[in-house]
Design a protein around this motif. Structure first.
Motif, mmCIF file in Angstrom:
data_model
loop_
_atom_site.group_PDB
_atom_site.id
_atom_site.type_symbol
_atom_site.label_atom_id
_atom_site.label_comp_id
_atom_site.label_asym_id
_atom_site.label_seq_id
_atom_site.Cartn_x
_atom_site.Cartn_y
_atom_site.Cartn_z
ATOM 1 N N ALA A 309 0.829 -1.213 0.000
ATOM 2 C CA ALA A 309 0.000 0.000 0.000
ATOM 3 C C ALA A 309 0.859 1.257 0.000
ATOM 4 C CB ALA A 309 -0.939 -0.008 1.207
ATOM 5 N N GLN A 313 0.958 4.188 -2.863
ATOM 6 C CA GLN A 313 0.603 5.547 -2.457
ATOM 7 C C GLN A 313 1.752 6.526 -2.697
ATOM 8 O OE1 GLN A 313 0.039 6.381 1.835
ATOM 9 N NE2 GLN A 313 -2.032 7.012 1.295
ATOM 10 N N VAL A 320 -5.226 4.486 -1.925
ATOM 11 C CA VAL A 320 -5.365 3.603 -0.774
ATOM 12 C C VAL A 320 -6.624 4.007 -0.024
ATOM 13 C CG1 VAL A 320 -4.331 2.809 1.382
ATOM 14 C CG2 VAL A 320 -2.883 3.253 -0.614
ATOM 15 N N PRO A 412 -4.942 5.943 4.862
ATOM 16 C CA PRO A 412 -5.553 5.893 3.530
ATOM 17 C C PRO A 412 -5.779 7.274 2.942
ATOM 18 C CG PRO A 412 -7.210 5.515 5.219
ATOM 19 C CD PRO A 412 -5.886 5.565 5.932
#
Length: 541
Positions: A309, A313, A320, A412
């Motif tokens: 992730a 990103q 994400v 995220p």
């Protein structure tokens, strides 16, 4: 004086001297075996622990189990270092390796305990049990010399009776249908693959979904096969679900990331007190550098999942979505001991390309560390009742200049909080009691032939099967008989979700994960929000 302890004293002293490296002066070196660098331990004896163990050996009032003391001492010392340095006793080593290698040896069935009876959900396709004629719904009463039904055995005890070395045979006594007689079959155990890519499918034209549950030795090959299939079916956007993926082998993770990044893009780097900074970059040979990527994570996504992730990103390669990941960013090296046990010792930390340390803080309290996720929930971070507080005030920048934060885990781009609603309690009680699992399996088992004829594939089942009002009412009456009164307000608001859950469980009992996920995800709030995000043309943070 102590006949039991003396034979193991030398090994005990060496093990404890190593585990107290600062006192013992243990030296970590490297050697090459088969082209790979492997850790080798050189021990220097004469520590305080050595003296303590000698005193125990010569003076303690009772007989002492030297190996037990050694293992307890190692585990206690490692826990003081960090939460992820671990000792693996010889008796547990095979199981730990199976999880990483992606296979084990046994009879090849999925099962669950129902009324203290081992009930086959599904034999592994092409596996030993399927070849021997074992069918879904069969109840395993006897395995070899062991009665495994009605004995209140744990799942671990049952698995021990069913698993065994490749080539060995076990005689199973099965109860099928309503017959009171046992049906006897002989199963020859074999290597059973365990898949880490649970499922992949086309969600809708142009959008694909891949669920990766762990990173094992076969994950990259499984993922590559899934991606090739999706691409051949016109997929240009892919949702990679890493929720509850606790990590595993870094090599497979790196090969997965490499499929999406440009040549020279940084993937991850490691650094430790005794380990120089080592950076890994993309090769540029990936086939899916132009495919739009969305990664789903949650608070149980850890280690390799966070590396994946973070690389997506930080390289501005995709989005994400979900909740802040667990925050496990420590590099372990495995040192094999001469008695079959092993040590996985932390030697460095993982950093994302922008320089963020993935590992969350650890102050020496294992209990506080374990309770971190619960504190996030209670603070409101995971429910959206409080704004997401960055655990690191230092700002980092992605390849394209976007601001991201470190301090533990991957935050995220789009946060998806849990919904809090007291009407969920009824659904939770149904799931916690296993009522929906038991009902769906019983229903499928009674109607398996008809369902297979009407819905001959997982796709046909997903598109055409519906839990109608009559079947739903039958289910609600079943839960009432089990002692759970129906909650009309909950049913009124979430009845459609409950029906989708039943449909998914019936689909799994018929067609495994490919029958489960396409139905279940339609009632998954994270999935529906991520799908909406993929549809947006101009995404902004």
């Amino acid at each position: 004086m102590n006949g039991e302890m003396k034979p193991s004293y030398s090994w005990l002293a060496i093990a404890l001297v190593f585990s107290l490296g600062l006192l013992a002066g243990a030296v970590v070196m490297q050697r090459r075996i088969g082209g790979a660098r492997q850790p080798v331990m050189t021990y220097v004896q004469g520590s305080k622990m050595d003296s303590v163990m000698r005193l125990i050996d010569e003076n303690y009032v009772d007989t002492v189990n030297g190996q037990m003391l050694a293992e307890a001492g190692i585990e206690a010392v490692l826990r003081k270092l960090d939460p992820h340095s671990v000792y693996i006793p010889a008796k547990d080593f095979e199981k730990a390796e199976e999880e990483i290698q992606g296979n084990f040896q046994g009879i090849g069935v999925q099962f669950r305990m129902m009324d203290d009876t081992v009930t086959v959900i599904m034999p592994v396709s092409g596996g030993p049990s399927e070849k021997a004629g074992v069918l879904p719904g069969d109840k395993i009463i006897v395995a070899g010399d062991d009665t495994v039904s009605g004995m209140k055995k744990s799942t671990g005890q049952v698995m021990k009776a069913l698993k065994g070395p490749k080539g060995t045979r076990v005689r199973l006594g099965l109860r099928r249908g309503e017959s009171g007689k046992l049906l006897w079959v002989e199963v020859r155990r074999d290597v059973i693959p365990t898949y880490s890519v649970d499922v992949h499918f086309v969600v809708e034209p142009g959008i694909g979904y891949v669920k990766v549950s762990k990173f094992s030795a076969t994950t990259d090959k499984e993922f590559e096969k899934a991606m090739a299939d999706l691409a051949s079916r016109g997929v240009t956007k892919v949702m990679i679900d890493l929720r509850s993926n606790g990590g595993g082998l870094l090599a497979s993770c790196l090969d997965m990331i490499d499929m999406f990044l440009s040549e020279g893009d940084a993937i991850v780097y490691t650094e430790g007190r005794n380990r120089r900074r080592t950076q890994i970059n993309a090769s540029g040979k990936g086939k899916y550098q132009d495919m739009e990527v969305l990664v789903l994570i949650d608070e149980w996504s850890a280690s390799a999942s966070e590396i994946f992730a973070g690389a997506i990103q930080d390289n501005d390669r995709g989005w994400v979505v979900g909740r802040r990941s667990f925050g496990k960013g420590l590099v372990q090296e495995q040192i094999d001991m001469n008695d079959g046990s092993a040590l996985r010792l932390t030697v460095a930390r993982y950093y994302t390309p922008s320089g963020r340390c993935i590992q969350k803080p650890y102050d020496g309290s294992y209990e506080d560390y374990e309770e971190d996720v619960m504190r996030r929930y209670l603070s409101g971070e995971m429910t959206g009742t409080d704004s997401l507080s960055h655990t690191d005030t230092v700002k980092y920048h992605t390849k394209g200049g976007r601001v991201v934060y470190g301090g533990g885990g991957i935050e995220p781009d789009l946060a998806l909080p849990y919904k809090t609603d007291s009407l969920f309690v009824y659904q939770n009680r149904i799931s916690n009691g296993g009522y929906n699992y038991d009902f769906s399996f019983s229903y499928t088992n009674r109607n398996r032939s008809r369902l297979k004829a009407e819905y001959p594939s997982a796709e046909a089942f997903t598109e055409n099967f519906e839990v109608d009002d009559a079947l739903f009412e039958e289910f609600l009456r079943y839960t009432e008989k089990k002692g759970l009164p129906r909650h009309r307000a909950s049913i009124g608001k979430y009845g459609a979700q409950m029906k989708l859950t039943l449909k998914a469980l019936i689909g799994r009992d018929l067609y495994d994960d490919l029958g489960f996920y396409p139905a279940y995800l339609r009632r998954d709030d994270d999935f529906t929000a991520a799908l909406k995000w993929l549809h947006e043309k101009n995404k902004t943070i």
